[in-house]
Design an enzyme around this catalytic site. Sequence first.
Site, PDB file in Angstrom:
ATOM      1  N   SER A   1     -34.710  -1.655  25.000  1.00 55.53           N
ATOM      2  CA  SER A   1     -35.899  -1.680  24.150  1.00 55.53           C
ATOM      3  C   SER A   1     -36.624  -0.354  24.279  1.00 55.53           C
ATOM      4  CB  SER A   1     -36.839  -2.823  24.571  1.00 55.53           C
ATOM      5  OG  SER A   1     -37.961  -2.868  23.711  1.00 55.53           O
ATOM      6  N   GLU A   2     -37.093   0.201  23.156  1.00 56.53           N
ATOM      7  CA  GLU A   2     -37.663   1.550  23.179  1.00 56.53           C
ATOM      8  C   GLU A   2     -38.952   1.652  23.972  1.00 56.53           C
ATOM      9  OE1 GLU A   2     -38.087   0.412  18.687  1.00 56.53           O
ATOM     10  OE2 GLU A   2     -36.760  -0.111  20.330  1.00 56.53           O
TER      11      GLU A   2
END
Length: 219
Positions: free
Chosen positions: A49-50
């Site tokens: 996940s960024e």
Amino acid sequence: MNYQKLTRDQIAARVAQDIPDGSYVNLGIGVPTRIAKYLPKNKEIFLHSENGLLGFGSSPKAGDEDDDLINAGKEFVTMLTGGCYFHHGDSFAMMRGGHLDICVLGAFQIAENGDLANWHTGASDAIPAVGGAMDLAVGAKKVFVTTEHITKTGEAKIVKQLSYPLTGKQCVDRIYTDLCVIDITENGLNVIEIVKGLQFNELQKLTQAPLNNCISDVF
């Protein structure tokens, strides 16, 4: 209408089937985040996940939520054994450096050559939301897109040329809609799966760009 459209969860489950064991995968906001709960238990898949997570799992049970464990869509997730947190900048370095095998994104439009529009409709009252979409579109080794086949007003989302602002050029490899699965190839858009009861000519009428009938399965 003699066919049943796939639900969002059914689209997510279908994508989960195509993610290979050992893959590093980013799941975009919306339908893609649902894929986490459908990943096969016999595969080791590393979700990224960024906002700075790697190796997380699906949603926690009610009451087990941890405010420090959320994905990019601000949804609660669980952390698997060996999972880790890191700086936002490090996360984007992973995305831009070609370290992700697959990213799964939503879309407003996809062009027949693989161009993607998913951050802004161009409307004056629309709220743009770039997030990490552009970095993922060019950084991931493969880009999968999940979307409804047409808009709520009946307009095609798979088009000859984008009319919405561009996210990434020729970046999409495969499209999963509520009606079919399409591979984007040098020879055009190859429909490889279609929902039961839907005829190919009916699907073409709902698609602005020309399609190739390469159907090998119904679902």
